[in-house]
Write a protein that holds these residues in place. Structure first.
Motif, short mmCIF file in Angstrom:
data_model
loop_
_atom_site.label_atom_id
_atom_site.label_comp_id
_atom_site.label_asym_id
_atom_site.label_seq_id
_atom_site.Cartn_x
_atom_site.Cartn_y
_atom_site.Cartn_z
N ASP A 260 0.84 -1.20 0.00
CA ASP A 260 0.00 0.00 0.00
C ASP A 260 0.87 1.26 0.00
OD1 ASP A 260 -1.96 1.84 0.16
OD2 ASP A 260 -2.55 1.37 2.23
N PHE A 261 0.99 1.86 -1.19
CA PHE A 261 1.75 3.10 -1.32
C PHE A 261 0.83 4.32 -1.32
CE2 PHE A 261 4.84 0.11 -3.10
CZ PHE A 261 6.03 0.56 -2.54
N SER A 262 -0.41 4.09 -0.95
CA SER A 262 -1.40 5.17 -1.03
C SER A 262 -1.04 6.34 -0.11
CB SER A 262 -2.80 4.64 -0.68
OG SER A 262 -2.82 4.10 0.63
N GLU A 263 -0.36 6.04 1.00
CA GLU A 263 -0.01 7.12 1.94
C GLU A 263 1.33 7.77 1.61
OE1 GLU A 263 -0.21 5.79 5.93
OE2 GLU A 263 -2.28 5.07 5.80
N VAL A 264 1.97 7.30 0.52
CA VAL A 264 3.26 7.85 0.12
C VAL A 264 3.06 8.77 -1.08
CG1 VAL A 264 5.60 7.33 -0.63
CG2 VAL A 264 4.39 5.75 0.88
N SER A 265 3.63 9.95 -1.00
CA SER A 265 3.54 10.90 -2.11
C SER A 265 4.39 10.39 -3.27
CB SER A 265 4.03 12.27 -1.65
OG SER A 265 3.99 13.19 -2.73
N THR A 266 3.80 10.27 -4.45
CA THR A 266 4.52 9.79 -5.63
C THR A 266 4.41 10.80 -6.76
OG1 THR A 266 2.58 8.58 -6.43
CG2 THR A 266 4.15 7.37 -5.04
N HIS A 267 5.49 10.90 -7.54
CA HIS A 267 5.53 11.83 -8.67
C HIS A 267 6.27 11.17 -9.83
CE1 HIS A 267 4.07 15.22 -6.21
NE2 HIS A 267 4.80 14.67 -5.25
N SER A 268 5.95 11.64 -11.04
CA SER A 268 6.54 11.03 -12.23
C SER A 268 8.02 11.38 -12.37
CB SER A 268 5.79 11.47 -13.50
OG SER A 268 5.81 12.89 -13.61
N THR A 269 8.43 12.56 -11.91
CA THR A 269 9.83 12.96 -12.01
C THR A 269 10.30 13.57 -10.69
OG1 THR A 269 9.37 15.22 -12.76
CG2 THR A 269 9.55 13.49 -14.46
N LEU A 270 11.60 13.58 -10.48
CA LEU A 270 12.18 14.17 -9.27
C LEU A 270 11.96 15.68 -9.28
CD1 LEU A 270 13.87 13.98 -6.67
CD2 LEU A 270 15.94 14.13 -8.10
N LYS A 271 12.07 16.29 -10.46
CA LYS A 271 11.86 17.74 -10.57
C LYS A 271 10.46 18.12 -10.11
CE LYS A 271 11.94 21.54 -13.91
NZ LYS A 271 12.17 21.93 -15.32
N GLN A 272 9.49 17.31 -10.54
CA GLN A 272 8.11 17.57 -10.14
C GLN A 272 7.93 17.40 -8.64
OE1 GLN A 272 4.76 14.65 -10.79
NE2 GLN A 272 4.27 16.10 -12.45
N ALA A 273 8.55 16.39 -8.08
CA ALA A 273 8.43 16.11 -6.65
C ALA A 273 9.04 17.24 -5.83
CB ALA A 273 9.12 14.79 -6.32
N LEU A 274 10.20 17.71 -6.22
CA LEU A 274 10.86 18.79 -5.49
C LEU A 274 10.10 20.11 -5.64
CD1 LEU A 274 14.60 18.02 -6.33
CD2 LEU A 274 13.43 17.63 -4.16
N SER A 275 9.56 20.35 -6.84
CA SER A 275 8.79 21.58 -7.06
C SER A 275 7.57 21.62 -6.16
CB SER A 275 8.35 21.66 -8.53
OG SER A 275 9.47 21.77 -9.38
N LYS A 276 6.96 20.45 -5.96
CA LYS A 276 5.79 20.35 -5.08
C LYS A 276 6.16 20.75 -3.65
CE LYS A 276 1.45 18.91 -4.78
NZ LYS A 276 0.34 19.44 -5.63
N GLN A 277 7.46 20.52 -3.31
CA GLN A 277 7.95 20.84 -1.98
C GLN A 277 8.44 22.29 -1.91
OE1 GLN A 277 7.59 18.60 0.36
NE2 GLN A 277 8.52 19.73 2.05
N GLY A 278 8.38 22.97 -3.06
CA GLY A 278 8.83 24.35 -3.10
C GLY A 278 10.30 24.51 -3.45
N ILE A 279 10.90 23.42 -3.93
CA ILE A 279 12.33 23.46 -4.30
C ILE A 279 12.41 23.44 -5.81
CG2 ILE A 279 14.55 22.29 -4.12
CD1 ILE A 279 13.47 20.95 -1.57
N LYS A 280 13.02 24.45 -6.40
CA LYS A 280 13.12 24.57 -7.86
C LYS A 280 14.51 24.17 -8.32
CE LYS A 280 9.57 28.12 -8.44
NZ LYS A 280 9.25 29.46 -9.02
N LEU A 281 14.55 23.40 -9.40
CA LEU A 281 15.82 23.02 -10.01
C LEU A 281 16.02 23.89 -11.24
CD1 LEU A 281 15.62 19.10 -9.90
CD2 LEU A 281 16.80 20.64 -8.32
N TYR A 282 17.14 24.57 -11.30
CA TYR A 282 17.42 25.44 -12.42
C TYR A 282 18.29 24.71 -13.43
CZ TYR A 282 15.69 29.10 -9.35
OH TYR A 282 14.91 29.86 -8.50
N GLU A 283 17.79 24.62 -14.66
CA GLU A 283 18.51 23.93 -15.70
C GLU A 283 19.45 24.89 -16.43
OE1 GLU A 283 15.66 22.24 -18.30
OE2 GLU A 283 14.83 20.86 -16.80
N ARG A 284 20.59 24.36 -16.85
CA ARG A 284 21.56 25.17 -17.61
C ARG A 284 21.02 25.44 -19.01
NH1 ARG A 284 27.45 22.41 -16.29
NH2 ARG A 284 27.47 22.86 -14.03
N LYS A 285 21.23 26.64 -19.46
CA LYS A 285 20.78 27.00 -20.82
C LYS A 285 21.90 26.71 -21.82
CE LYS A 285 17.63 30.63 -19.25
NZ LYS A 285 17.27 32.05 -19.35
#
Length: 285
Positions: A260-285
């Protein structure tokens, strides 16, 4: 020490450099070996010093004080084993070189002592043979034991490093860390991750761990169960978990297993998961 033993002892030590040079002259070309005839000058000098010590160690078996030989042997084995492990010399090359030392040693005794008609009896020759050959055998055994222990120690250190790199808990901000899992995770590695990760989180004061599975090439049912156990263990320790990069087939397998992973927060990507936590990853241009 019998008189003839003393004469042989002093004679060999006085000519140890000659025996060593004779041994060195037997070398042939061996690609990548320290025993090659075209080896580096510094390596050759090291071989010369170590072989001279080998001769002195074996010859000390003729002394009345047997403790002297044992002490010399242990020091010799520790030094040579360390040297050969550091130079990545295969053990069979070392044992072959020691056999050539033994042959050179006996050739010298035969040519310079027995042929001079010094009145040496057959009993003395037999006794010398037993003493000296036993000494060489003990050197071989002590060396192989030391070589094994050093090699095992090195392998364990490498395995610890591999385990550390295989489950790195990386702090990114405050009490938040990421556990990026990459490559194939078999049952053994999964258990290592389960055993090591909680203590790493505690030591680094982690309160929220992001477990990223996007780089995992294979995640079977057993491993999925281990991941679930890890999350449960972290929860008991008061550490929140978030999973990212979990594949649909793994999610389906987990459901079939009753995990049962229902109580665990899951996201498709790490970037999405961190953004949900308010942490932004800046990519190099």
């Amino acid at each position: 020490m019998e008189k003839v033993d003393g004469i042989l002892y002093r004679y060999i030590l006085d000519h140890s450099s000659t025996i060593t040079e004779t041994w060195l002259a037997l070398r042939e070309k061996q690609a990548g070996s320290i025993y090659s005839v075209d080896t580096d000058v510094k390596v050759e000098e090291l071989l010369r010093e170590q072989n001279t010590l080998t001769i002195k160690t074996v010859t000390s078996a003729l002394l009345e004080d047997k403790n002297s030989f044992i002490e010399n042997m242990e020091q010799w084995a520790a030094m040579v084993a360390k040297s050969r492990v550091e130079s990545d010399t295969p053990i069979y090359e070392v044992l072959e070189a020691l056999n050539k030392v033994r042959e050179t040693y006996w050739d010298f005794i035969t040519d310079h002592m027995l042929k001079d008609n010094n009145g040496i009896t057959k009993d003395t020759i037999i006794r010398w043979s037993r003493l000296i050959n036993h000494a060489f055998d003990q050197l071989n055994r002590e060396f192989t034991e030391q070589y094994y222990l050093l090699t095992k120690k090195r392998l364990l250190a490498q395995q610890d490093l591999i385990n550390e790199l295989g489950s790195p808990v990386i702090p990114i901000v405050d009490a938040i860390a990421v556990l990026p899992l990459i490559g194939e995770i078999d049952t053994y590695r999964a258990k290592e991750i389960l055993n090591a990760t909680p203590s790493k989180c505690i030591s680094k004061n982690v309160s929220h761990l992001f477990i990223d599975l996007s780089g995992v090439t294979l995640l079977d049912t057993m491993v999925a169960h281990q991941v679930f156990e890890l999350i449960s263990t972290l929860k008991l320790l008061g550490i929140q978990s978030t999973i990212s990069g979990i594949r649909p087939e793994v999610a389906q397998t987990s459901i079939q297993l009753g995990l049962d992973f229902s109580e665990v927060s899951t996201h498709s990507t790490l970037k999405q998961a961190l953004s949900k936590q308010g942490i932004k990853l800046y990519e190099r241009k």
